[in-house]
Design a protein around this motif. Structure first.
Motif, mmCIF file in Angstrom:
data_model
loop_
_atom_site.group_PDB
_atom_site.id
_atom_site.type_symbol
_atom_site.label_atom_id
_atom_site.label_comp_id
_atom_site.label_asym_id
_atom_site.label_seq_id
_atom_site.Cartn_x
_atom_site.Cartn_y
_atom_site.Cartn_z
ATOM 1 N N ALA A 185 36.973 45.254 39.854
ATOM 2 C CA ALA A 185 38.242 44.685 40.309
ATOM 3 C C ALA A 185 38.550 43.366 39.612
ATOM 4 C CB ALA A 185 38.205 44.493 41.821
ATOM 5 N N PHE A 186 38.075 43.212 38.376
ATOM 6 C CA PHE A 186 38.308 41.949 37.671
ATOM 7 C C PHE A 186 39.789 41.707 37.419
ATOM 8 C CE2 PHE A 186 38.331 45.026 34.336
ATOM 9 C CZ PHE A 186 39.164 44.524 33.348
ATOM 10 N N LEU A 187 40.613 42.763 37.545
ATOM 11 C CA LEU A 187 42.056 42.594 37.401
ATOM 12 C C LEU A 187 42.656 41.812 38.566
ATOM 13 C CD1 LEU A 187 42.960 46.216 36.259
ATOM 14 C CD2 LEU A 187 43.150 44.176 34.858
ATOM 15 N N VAL A 188 41.904 41.713 39.655
ATOM 16 C CA VAL A 188 42.403 41.055 40.862
ATOM 17 C C VAL A 188 41.752 39.677 40.997
ATOM 18 C CG1 VAL A 188 42.683 41.249 43.366
ATOM 19 C CG2 VAL A 188 42.619 43.316 41.945
ATOM 20 N N PRO A 189 42.503 38.595 40.815
ATOM 21 C CA PRO A 189 41.894 37.257 40.896
ATOM 22 C C PRO A 189 41.216 36.962 42.219
ATOM 23 C CG PRO A 189 44.064 37.137 39.870
ATOM 24 C CD PRO A 189 43.914 38.540 40.392
ATOM 25 N N LEU A 190 41.623 37.631 43.286
ATOM 26 C CA LEU A 190 41.015 37.381 44.591
ATOM 27 C C LEU A 190 39.668 38.073 44.763
ATOM 28 C CD1 LEU A 190 43.830 37.501 47.320
ATOM 29 C CD2 LEU A 190 42.260 35.617 46.826
ATOM 30 N N ALA A 191 39.288 38.940 43.829
ATOM 31 C CA ALA A 191 38.072 39.738 43.994
ATOM 32 C C ALA A 191 36.817 38.878 44.202
ATOM 33 C CB ALA A 191 37.890 40.686 42.813
#
Length: 283
Positions: A185-191
């Motif tokens: 989920a590195f595309l999601v900064p909140l991960a």
């Protein structure tokens, strides 16, 4: 518990860099969609054996579907790759632990017997204070001589109770899954924040299990004795993590990791960008 420390601005932007670069790549695919034709040919080659892919193709416009396939393949590939790397590293570390194990002292083994974990305890004659749960299908608890020697009987019981909860819940496997999911989920900064939040919940649950049998101050002393433990354990280990949340909880100020506003705003912005990108390649 707030420490007063704030990461420098450049460090916070550095944490967002992988997501930013990935979304930049998506923007380039939207502007120059020719590489998506390769994805389309692959999709047509594999959809016959998998009817569900054909069904999805009927619901999603072709170009949007190609972009979606790129995203799914990227997330799955990165997550699976990271998971395999961590799994291999963990298995190597477990092999080293088995080679370094030795018979434990009588007081430690007696405490372990009372808690029903004597056959799942690994004693390590190492100079660093550490205790952690490791292993996946049949987890074990490792404790070093340095930690066992510096703890009293009550504190030792508190540590073993905490780790026993990790063992019973197979938390090392959950930590490995969290690591793989966060990587994918590195595309999601909140991960990364969601991972820290989940780890804090896991550690606090183990503390609550220990507090059913030992006083709060005993568990606090046991935690203080392990603060020198190295935090660089493999992803498949349930060790010292979420320390600030645990200290705050034991001090009577329950607190989970603070929500990162910058990462939250970046996630909303990137989600909106994805919607715009899907609309741009519609057709």
């Amino acid at each position: 518990m707030h420490t007063g420390f704030r990461a420098p601005i450049w460090a916070r932007f550095r944490d967002l860099a992988p997501a930013f670069l990935a979304w930049l790549g998506i923007a380039l695919l939207v502007a120059f969609p020719r590489p998506l034709e390769l994805v389309a040919r692959f999709y047509h080659a594999v959809r016959e054996p998998f009817p569900i892919l054909a069904a999805v193709g009927q619901l999603v416009p072709p170009r949007s579907l190609r972009l979606l396939l790129v995203l799914v393949a990227t997330v799955a590939g990165v997550g699976l790759g990271k998971g395999v790397i961590h799994l291999i590293g963990t298995l190597r570390f477990i092999r080293q632990l088995e080679n370094a194990s030795c018979p434990g002292p009588a007081p430690l083994m007696e405490s372990a017997r009372r808690l029903g974990i004597a056959d799942r305890l690994t004693y390590l004659a190492l100079p660093a204070p550490a205790a952690f749960c490791y292993g996946f299908l049949r987890p074990r608890i490792a404790i070093t001589a340095a930690l066992a020697n510096r703890l009293g009987a009550e504190e030792l019981t508190a540590v073993l109770l905490h780790e026993r909860h990790h063992l019973q819940r197979r938390d090392p496997l959950r930590y490995l899954a969290l690591s793989a999911l966060t990587a994918g989920a590195f595309l999601v900064p909140l991960a990364p924040f969601l991972r820290r939040w989940a780890e804090a919940r896991i550690e606090l649950a183990a503390d609550r299990a220990a507090l059913t049998l030992v006083p709060r101050e005993v568990l606090a002393r046991a935690l203080a004795a392990t603060l020198l433990t190295a935090t660089g354990l493999s992803a498949g280990m349930a060790g010292l993590s979420a320390t600030e949340a645990r200290i705050a909880h034991l001090a009577g100020r329950p607190e989970l990791p603070a929500f990162p506003l910058m990462a939250g705003l970046a996630t909303i912005a990137l989600a909106s960008s994805l919607g715009a990108a899907a609309a741009a390649v519609h057709g």
